[in-house]
Design a protein around this motif. Structure first.
Motif, PDB file in Angstrom:
ATOM      1  N   ARG A 224       0.846  -1.185   0.000  1.00  0.00           N
ATOM      2  CA  ARG A 224       0.000   0.000   0.000  1.00  0.00           C
ATOM      3  C   ARG A 224       0.881   1.234   0.000  1.00  0.00           C
ATOM      4  O   ARG A 224       1.631   1.490   0.953  1.00  0.00           O
ATOM      5  CB  ARG A 224      -0.907  -0.002   1.228  1.00  0.00           C
ATOM      6  CG  ARG A 224      -1.935  -1.121   1.222  1.00  0.00           C
ATOM      7  CD  ARG A 224      -2.618  -1.257   2.557  1.00  0.00           C
ATOM      8  NE  ARG A 224      -3.707  -2.223   2.508  1.00  0.00           N
ATOM      9  CZ  ARG A 224      -4.295  -2.740   3.591  1.00  0.00           C
ATOM     10  NH1 ARG A 224      -3.901  -2.368   4.803  1.00  0.00           N
ATOM     11  NH2 ARG A 224      -5.269  -3.615   3.468  1.00  0.00           N
ATOM     12  N   ASP A 252      -1.685  -1.603  -4.011  1.00  0.00           N
ATOM     13  CA  ASP A 252      -2.804  -0.676  -3.851  1.00  0.00           C
ATOM     14  C   ASP A 252      -2.229   0.726  -3.733  1.00  0.00           C
ATOM     15  O   ASP A 252      -1.544   1.045  -2.755  1.00  0.00           O
ATOM     16  CB  ASP A 252      -3.602  -1.033  -2.599  1.00  0.00           C
ATOM     17  CG  ASP A 252      -4.885  -0.222  -2.458  1.00  0.00           C
ATOM     18  OD1 ASP A 252      -5.043   0.771  -3.195  1.00  0.00           O
ATOM     19  OD2 ASP A 252      -5.719  -0.581  -1.606  1.00  0.00           O
ATOM     20  N   ALA A 254      -3.958   3.527  -3.521  1.00  0.00           N
ATOM     21  CA  ALA A 254      -4.916   4.428  -2.862  1.00  0.00           C
ATOM     22  C   ALA A 254      -5.652   5.329  -3.845  1.00  0.00           C
ATOM     23  O   ALA A 254      -6.049   6.440  -3.494  1.00  0.00           O
ATOM     24  CB  ALA A 254      -4.202   5.276  -1.806  1.00  0.00           C
ATOM     25  N   PRO A 259      -6.717  -2.936  -5.018  1.00  0.00           N
ATOM     26  CA  PRO A 259      -5.392  -3.489  -5.331  1.00  0.00           C
ATOM     27  C   PRO A 259      -5.315  -4.070  -6.742  1.00  0.00           C
ATOM     28  O   PRO A 259      -6.271  -4.661  -7.242  1.00  0.00           O
ATOM     29  CB  PRO A 259      -5.204  -4.583  -4.272  1.00  0.00           C
ATOM     30  CG  PRO A 259      -6.199  -4.275  -3.196  1.00  0.00           C
ATOM     31  CD  PRO A 259      -7.359  -3.629  -3.890  1.00  0.00           C
ATOM     32  N   GLY A 282      -7.027  -7.834  -0.176  1.00  0.00           N
ATOM     33  CA  GLY A 282      -7.352  -6.895   0.893  1.00  0.00           C
ATOM     34  C   GLY A 282      -8.597  -7.238   1.667  1.00  0.00           C
ATOM     35  O   GLY A 282      -9.047  -6.442   2.506  1.00  0.00           O
TER      36      GLY A 282
END
Length: 450
Positions: A224, A252, A254, A259, A282
């Motif tokens: 992330r 991922d 954001a 993802p 996720g």
């Protein structure tokens, strides 16, 4: 005041975050009286409340008064002159620095009491303090199958681990005694990987995270970050997955799209009541297999004799398939990939007639009394924020039995009060220590229509 119990205190207006007090910097001598809800020792002195991290009742300390927090002040630079009777030596060398644990210094008896009393205090605040709370069900060391690690670079060195307690600083770790060995084995390689990704352009001036899951079908990793991986970073991830035999690696960034799978060597999956379910990228999963089994067993003994079950906030089916061995299940969840995984698994297992699933945001659109009429039993397992809207609808329903699963005693107590006011009796409650040595505690509770 009795050692090892909570201090009851009125709610006070919270000071602004980071606000200073005229008392900041003053040194005090005190004896720790009790343990608070976040694992801090509590001290009352001259009408003021102080939080003393990593202490137990009976510790005699000298400390500097720090910043205001939660109606009191945090004590810093604590020096212990005398240890309380329930203090023990932590089993991890990072205890006190790493924010993952807050209670390794408590004796087993004191620790178990503290966890149970966290629930008891929350219930008492809602006028529900007379409920039977069963003994704490514990989970062993090395059982955590899911971890979120943070990586950051400071002074040219990459640190990988968990955040320090109440701080954004990352405590550099080589492993974690609570985590599954397969996850611990990745700590050092991941640190090297993040260093390589930084050389390829990944900004590590702010922490980047990786969610690791030890699945039945192999290891799954979701990175992330605030940026998408470039071509060289992608190649590093592919090489890492091949070298350490990861089932899947995703990224991922954001952007709201979820993802992206970078490499999939095989499908990561979990097995629930004998049924194999693909793990969505996720997707939510109970922290340990032992904790999941304990929750499942606690639910099952409260729903015996059910004819039709509504399971709300069902996730990917952690409990669904066990419930389907008792009665037909209508499973509802807001995360669409989890519902799709559950439906596919039920279809492959020939359980289409026993399990029906629906994607629905229960916080915005809870099942109403009319829809709930079809079910004599309801099981709900909401996130930490609880299920106030759904609890209000359940309170007006006609289900004979309601079983609540919660990881937050405060929001559970709020929702339980709604159900009790609606004509349900709160029966026995099972506390489950899914997140050992943290301030979190899981619980399963049954309600019966009066």
């Amino acid at each position: 005041m009795k050692q090892g119990t909570f201090a009851s205190r009125p709610r006070k207006r919270r000071p602004k975050k980071g606000a200073k007090s005229p008392q900041d910097g003053r040194k005090i001598d005190a004896e720790v009286e009790t343990i608070g809800g976040q694992g801090d020792g509590l001290v009352h002195l001259d009408g003021a409340l102080y939080f003393a991290p990593d202490t137990v009742p009976g510790d005699r300390i000298t400390a500097r008064v720090g910043a205001a927090r939660g109606g009191g002040h945090v004590l810093e630079d604590i020096v212990r002159h005398e240890d309380g009777p329930t203090r023990i030596r932590p089993f991890c060398g990072h205890a006190g620095a790493c924010g993952g644990c807050v209670a390794q210094h408590m004796s087993d008896a004191a620790y178990r009491l503290w966890k149970v009393e966290r629930i008891g205090e929350a219930l008492t605040r809602r006028g529900l303090g007379d409920v039977e709370i069963e003994p704490l069900v514990t989970t062993p060391l090395g059982a955590r199958r899911r971890l979120t690690l943070s990586a950051v670079r400071r002074g040219g060195k990459v640190s990988l681990g968990f955040n320090a307690r109440r701080a954004h600083r990352v405590v550099d770790l080589e492993g974690c005694p609570l985590a599954a060995p397969a996850l611990c084995a990745l700590f050092a390689p991941l640190r090297d990987l993040f260093a390589a990704l930084a050389r390829e352009g990944l900004a590590l001036d702010k922490a980047v995270q990786v969610l690791l899951t030890a699945c039945d079908g192999g290891l799954d990793a979701v990175f992330r970050a605030s940026c998408a991986p470039n071509l060289n970073m992608r190649q590093r991830l592919v090489d890492f997955a091949a070298r350490f035999d990861l089932a899947r690696v995703s990224w991922d960034n954001a952007d709201g799209a979820g993802p992206e799978a970078i490499v999939v060597h095989r499908e990561p999956y979990m097995t629930f009541a004998g049924t194999r379910v693909a793990l969505p990228q996720g997707g939510f999963l109970q922290a340990s297999a032992e904790g999941e089994r304990a929750i499942t067993a606690a639910i099952a003994r409260r729903v015996g004799g059910a004819a039709r079950i509504a399971e709300l906030y069902c996730g990917m089916g952690s409990f669904t398939f066990a419930l389907a061995q008792i009665a037909p299940v209508f499973a509802v969840e807001g995360f669409a990939p989890a519902v799709r995984a559950l439906e596919r698994a039920a279809g492959r297992a020939g359980l289409g007639g026993m399990i029906r699933a629906e994607v629905r945001d229960l916080d915005r659109a809870p099942l109403d009394a009319r829809e709930l009429k079809r079910f004599d039993t309801v099981v709900f397992d909401p996130p930490r924020a609880g299920a106030a809207a759904q609890a209000a609808a359940l309170a007006h329903g006609a289900a004979r039995t309601i079983v609540a699963v919660s990881c937050n005693p405060a929001t559970f107590a709020r929702d339980a009060r709604i159900l009790v006011d609606g004509g349900y009796a709160l029966q026995s409650l099972t506390p489950i220590d899914q997140f050992a040595y943290s301030a979190h505690v899981e619980l399963v509770a049954g309600f019966a229509k009066k």
